[in-house]
Design an enzyme around this catalytic site. Structure first.
Site, PDB file in Angstrom:
ATOM      1  N   SER A 153       0.833  -1.211   0.000  1.00  0.00           N
ATOM      2  CA  SER A 153       0.000   0.000   0.000  1.00  0.00           C
ATOM      3  C   SER A 153       0.867   1.260   0.000  1.00  0.00           C
ATOM      4  CB  SER A 153      -0.955   0.007   1.201  1.00  0.00           C
ATOM      5  OG  SER A 153      -0.226   0.060   2.415  1.00  0.00           O
ATOM      6  N   HIS A 154       2.164   1.121   0.289  1.00  0.00           N
ATOM      7  CA  HIS A 154       3.049   2.287   0.289  1.00  0.00           C
ATOM      8  C   HIS A 154       4.339   2.036  -0.495  1.00  0.00           C
ATOM      9  CE1 HIS A 154       0.047   3.252   3.247  1.00  0.00           C
ATOM     10  NE2 HIS A 154       0.338   4.513   3.003  1.00  0.00           N
ATOM     11  N   ASP A 176      -4.932   0.627   1.111  1.00  0.00           N
ATOM     12  CA  ASP A 176      -5.477  -0.716   0.881  1.00  0.00           C
ATOM     13  C   ASP A 176      -6.899  -0.653   0.327  1.00  0.00           C
ATOM     14  OD1 ASP A 176      -3.328  -2.412   1.445  1.00  0.00           O
ATOM     15  OD2 ASP A 176      -3.631  -2.168   3.602  1.00  0.00           O
TER      16      ASP A 176
HETATM   17  N1  LIG Z   1       1.722   8.163   5.735  1.00  0.00           N
HETATM   18  C1  LIG Z   1       0.512   8.072   6.210  1.00  0.00           C
HETATM   19  O1  LIG Z   1      -0.126   9.076   6.469  1.00  0.00           O
HETATM   20  C2  LIG Z   1      -0.119   6.742   6.446  1.00  0.00           C
HETATM   21  C3  LIG Z   1       0.598   5.571   6.280  1.00  0.00           C
HETATM   22  N2  LIG Z   1       0.022   4.370   6.573  1.00  0.00           N
HETATM   23  C4  LIG Z   1       0.825   3.166   6.416  1.00  0.00           C
HETATM   24  O2  LIG Z   1       0.040   2.100   5.925  1.00  0.00           O
HETATM   25  C5  LIG Z   1       0.675   0.880   6.270  1.00  0.00           C
HETATM   26  C6  LIG Z   1      -0.338  -0.191   6.511  1.00  0.00           C
HETATM   27  O3  LIG Z   1      -1.012   0.039   7.733  1.00  0.00           O
HETATM   28  P1  LIG Z   1      -2.056  -1.046   8.250  1.00  0.00           P
HETATM   29  O4  LIG Z   1      -2.926  -1.478   7.135  1.00  0.00           O
HETATM   30  O5  LIG Z   1      -2.706  -0.543   9.465  1.00  0.00           O
HETATM   31  O6  LIG Z   1      -1.103  -2.249   8.585  1.00  0.00           O
HETATM   32  P2  LIG Z   1      -1.478  -3.795   8.875  1.00  0.00           P
HETATM   33  O7  LIG Z   1      -2.820  -3.878   9.499  1.00  0.00           O
HETATM   34  O8  LIG Z   1      -1.241  -4.566   7.644  1.00  0.00           O
HETATM   35  O9  LIG Z   1      -0.345  -4.209   9.902  1.00  0.00           O
HETATM   36  C7  LIG Z   1      -0.201  -3.514  11.110  1.00  0.00           C
HETATM   37  C8  LIG Z   1       0.914  -4.115  11.937  1.00  0.00           C
HETATM   38  O10 LIG Z   1       0.471  -5.358  12.470  1.00  0.00           O
HETATM   39  C9  LIG Z   1       1.317  -6.416  12.052  1.00  0.00           C
HETATM   40  N3  LIG Z   1       0.463  -7.554  11.754  1.00  0.00           N
HETATM   41  C10 LIG Z   1      -0.479  -7.660  10.797  1.00  0.00           C
HETATM   42  N4  LIG Z   1      -1.099  -8.849  10.889  1.00  0.00           N
HETATM   43  C11 LIG Z   1      -0.543  -9.515  11.932  1.00  0.00           C
HETATM   44  C12 LIG Z   1      -0.745 -10.780  12.530  1.00  0.00           C
HETATM   45  N5  LIG Z   1      -1.656 -11.619  12.070  1.00  0.00           N
HETATM   46  N6  LIG Z   1       0.029 -11.127  13.581  1.00  0.00           N
HETATM   47  C13 LIG Z   1       0.969 -10.275  14.065  1.00  0.00           C
HETATM   48  N7  LIG Z   1       1.216  -9.056  13.536  1.00  0.00           N
HETATM   49  C14 LIG Z   1       0.467  -8.683  12.485  1.00  0.00           C
HETATM   50  C15 LIG Z   1       2.045  -5.898  10.823  1.00  0.00           C
HETATM   51  O11 LIG Z   1       3.294  -6.556  10.671  1.00  0.00           O
HETATM   52  P3  LIG Z   1       3.842  -6.921   9.183  1.00  0.00           P
HETATM   53  O12 LIG Z   1       4.199  -5.604   8.578  1.00  0.00           O
HETATM   54  O13 LIG Z   1       4.983  -7.812   9.400  1.00  0.00           O
HETATM   55  O14 LIG Z   1       2.691  -7.575   8.474  1.00  0.00           O
HETATM   56  C16 LIG Z   1       2.168  -4.409  11.162  1.00  0.00           C
HETATM   57  O15 LIG Z   1       3.271  -4.155  11.961  1.00  0.00           O
HETATM   58  C17 LIG Z   1       1.609   1.216   7.424  1.00  0.00           C
HETATM   59  O16 LIG Z   1       2.938   1.082   6.981  1.00  0.00           O
HETATM   60  C18 LIG Z   1       1.313   2.669   7.752  1.00  0.00           C
HETATM   61  O17 LIG Z   1       2.410   3.427   8.193  1.00  0.00           O
HETATM   62  C19 LIG Z   1      -1.253   4.275   7.050  1.00  0.00           C
HETATM   63  C20 LIG Z   1      -1.984   5.409   7.233  1.00  0.00           C
HETATM   64  C21 LIG Z   1      -1.505   6.733   6.909  1.00  0.00           C
HETATM   65  O1  LIG Z   2      -2.832   4.618   3.345  1.00  0.00           O
HETATM   66  C1  LIG Z   2      -3.154   5.651   3.948  1.00  0.00           C
HETATM   67  O2  LIG Z   2      -4.055   5.662   4.791  1.00  0.00           O
HETATM   68  C2  LIG Z   2      -2.424   6.919   3.651  1.00  0.00           C
HETATM   69  N1  LIG Z   2      -1.233   6.851   3.168  1.00  0.00           N
HETATM   70  C3  LIG Z   2      -0.395   7.949   2.837  1.00  0.00           C
HETATM   71  C4  LIG Z   2      -1.090   9.251   2.785  1.00  0.00           C
HETATM   72  C5  LIG Z   2      -2.259   9.404   3.661  1.00  0.00           C
HETATM   73  C6  LIG Z   2      -3.080   8.191   3.936  1.00  0.00           C
END
Ligand SMILES: NC(=O)C1=CN([C@@H]2O[C@H](COP(=O)(O)OP(=O)(O)OC[C@H]3O[C@@H](n4cnc5c(N)ncnc54)[C@H](OP(=O)(O)O)[C@@H]3O)[C@@H](O)[C@H]2O)C=CC1
Ligand SMILES: O=C(O)C1=NCCCC1
Length: 346
Positions: A56-57, A197
């Site tokens: 997703s990033h 996502d």
């Molecule tokens: N720049 C921005 O403004 C934003 C950026 N993001 C980015 O989006 C990305 C995705 O976020 P999000 O969808 O919440 O991430 P996920 O829900 O995929 O994962 C969240 C965390 O939980 C861990 N994890 C997931 N499933 C399991 C499991 N079954 N057992 C144990 N650990 C688990 C992951 O480890 P692993 O990675 O090893 O799967 C990760 O560290 C992040 O990198 C976040 O920084 C999100 C919002 C805004």
């Molecule tokens: O996946 C997200 O949520 C975001 N990623 C980067 C910019 C803002 C939101």
């Protein structure tokens, strides 16, 4: 970015080394108006996300970076201004640039302060964070430090108990060293699902699990397009995720001098995909805290977690994917690679 049903995307995928993918992305950034320093930092960040399977990033974000740069919304040439404000506090004005070059500019001073004072904070403002957050914290743990970071994003999450969106997807990332193995790292959006996502699911024509979002009428939906088209996301874990998201707004925006997520209006910036918000990083030197070795204690915690049947720690999937990419190369489907090459002018 990929088109799932056309000929190019069903062709045999390519496998690129980290250096080759970084070089290609660097070329794209340079071609779209960034300085050499900014291009290098963003390319390595994005290639690292793709290498670790943080799709997703990863390269999915490149068209968004390009349209944002083309819109003039972000200054790709911005030079961050680092201010040494207190024994445990560093401030950076990103000058309307991306957050990662601002962090890179302040990193050495932040580490120096954390090592001498035991704890130090870095507040980045006037910045755009369009990436995964774990690359910002993991390297501190590789150096034996504990790091926590928050960044706010654009309004698309309905606070628990409210009926309209206000918060961003507001991620929290944490990294800590351990004695035998990769640092313990988690990085999670405080929304039930990251916005990226939802975009990927919409592109692939997939439904989402229940409880992720609502449509434009505020009704629960599993259709990603309904969420993107006037709908909104929900916080994870009801009031608990909502409270964490509120905390992120306070730490990443109010404390740094950045915008709250709701203070950015997309309509005024056609083509822009990044909000102008803030980021806070807190770095702790565990050597100044507990008498025992922190890395040994965190290893003990991991040992006990495995002992009660845990198979997967946060970060494990990424590290497995990283190891796989290091052996086989980073896999890109033919259409995605062709699009990247076109953006690079090849
Ligand atoms: N720049 C921005 O403004 C934003 C950026 N993001 C980015 O989006 C990305 C995705 O976020 P999000 O969808 O919440 O991430 P996920 O829900 O995929 O994962 C969240 C965390 O939980 C861990 N994890 C997931 N499933 C399991 C499991 N079954 N057992 C144990 N650990 C688990 C992951 O480890 P692993 O990675 O090893 O799967 C990760 O560290 C992040 O990198 C976040 O920084 C999100 C919002 C805004
Ligand atoms: O996946 C997200 O949520 C975001 N990623 C980067 C910019 C803002 C939101």
């Amino acid at each position: 970015m990929s088109a799932p049903h056309d000929h190019a995307s069903t062709a045999v995928p390519s496998h690129l080394s980290f250096d080759a993918l970084s070089a290609l992305l660097e070329k794209i950034f340079l071609r779209h108006g960034t300085s050499a320093d900014v291009a290098r930092v963003l390319a390595q960040n994005c290639a690292g996300a793709e290498r670790d399977g943080a799709h997703s990033h990863g390269v999915f974000r490149i068209p968004g970076y390009v349209s944002t740069l083309q819109s003039g919304w972000v200054n790709g040439q911005a030079v961050p201004v680092v201010e040494d404000v207190a024994s445990g506090f560093v401030r950076v004005d990103a000058n309307n640039g991306f957050a990662q070059p601002a962090l890179a500019a302040a990193r050495e001073l932040l580490v120096q302060k954390a090592r001498s004072a035991g704890i130090a904070a870095l507040a980045i403002r006037n910045s755009h964070h369009f990436a995964a957050l774990w690359p910002d914290v993991e390297p501190f743990a590789d150096e034996g430090l504990v790091a926590l970071s928050v960044v706010n994003s654009m309004t698309c999450v309905v606070p628990h108990g409210a009926d309209r969106p206000l918060f961003g997807t507001n991620p929290i990332a944490f990294a800590a060293p351990r004695a035998d193995g990769s640092p313990i790292v988690f990085d999670l959006a405080t929304s039930a699902i990251a916005h990226g996502d939802v975009q990927i699911a919409a592109r692939e024509g997939e439904r989402l699990p229940e409880g992720m979002g609502v449509d434009s009428l505020g009704q629960p939906t599993t259709d990603p397009k309904a969420i993107l088209d006037g709908g909104a996301l929900l916080p994870f874990g009801g009031h608990k995720g909502s409270a964490l998201s509120m905390m992120v707004e306070l730490l990443a925006a109010a404390l740094t001098g950045g915008n709250f997520s709701f203070e950015f209006d997309w309509k005024n910036h056609p083509g822009a995909k990044t909000p102008w918000t803030g980021q806070l990083l807190i770095v702790i030197d565990p050597g100044k805290a507990a008498g025992q070795s922190f890395a040994e204690r965190s290893q003990e915690l991991v040992r006990q977690m495995h002992g009660v049947g845990l198979k997967r720690l946060p970060g494990d999937r990424r590290h497995h994917q990283r190891a796989k990419s290091q052996v086989n190369g980073i896999e890109l489907d033919a259409r995605t690679l062709a699009n990247l090459r076109e953006l690079a002018g090849e």
